[in-house]
Design an enzyme around this catalytic site. Sequence first.
Site: not given
Length: 287
Positions: A187, A246
């Site tokens: 990701r 994040c």
Amino acid sequence: MPNTQTTTPLIAAEDLRQALSRADQDWLLIDCRFNLGNTAAGETAYAQGHVAGALYVHLDRDLSGPKTGTNGRHPLPAPEAFERTVQSWGIQPGTRVVAYDDAGGMFAARLWWLLRWAGFEQVQVLDGGWQSWLAAQGPVDTRAAARPPCAFKIQPRASWVLRAEQVLANLGQPDRQLLIDARAADRFRGENETMDPVGGHIPGARNRFFQLNLQPDGRFKPADQLKAEFEALLAASPVDTVVHQCGSGVTACHNLLAMAQAGLPVTRLYAGSWSEWCADPSRPVER
């Protein structure tokens, strides 16, 4: 005033079991189990069995604020809203709080960080979580717990949190900001993005997948190992430039917890994280 008596960030299941058996301290146990794909799963698991006496808190309802579509998937709760939540838990100045989940501390770390941001120091995460508690044969109950509310006042530490515009202003200034992204490596690279509409990362960020903080059994790595790994990641960058992020500001707290366990200084959080950042197409993206 904020509670100034510090505790270690983690507590072992056996140590907690023995401490609870002495009943010489006001302990508040908080079950933070959650599933991002099934937001009712944590409450269901709690009803089926939890650490005896533990309250249940929900990531979306209790540990996050309302979403606007541009402030990320798990925005921080407003201070006044979080204060009401903390008061409903019955926290007193002398209370010892222990948070746990069944995901290696993924969600418990969010509560740990929120309470510390709110000025409360006596909070720990159960190392190894629910699985470690079962292995230690700690008492389990299926009855929902409750405590009388209190008038506890929080004192948020505003300097611990950065806003998107601050992160943007500090891009390309390594003497001011080192972003550490806690998402999985794919990701981070912009591959296999299923949570957010845009793949990639904030320019200049370094990747530290939060699960790298754990041993195979779900407990955290030893403090000296964590310290060595984070120091290698920082390289020559000063610790006080670190800003954690994040996908939505949840697993970034796991890296904050790991650094605290390693004995490293307090660092900052970009709470909106990637889900807020990528909501504005004018912000730069790196892949």
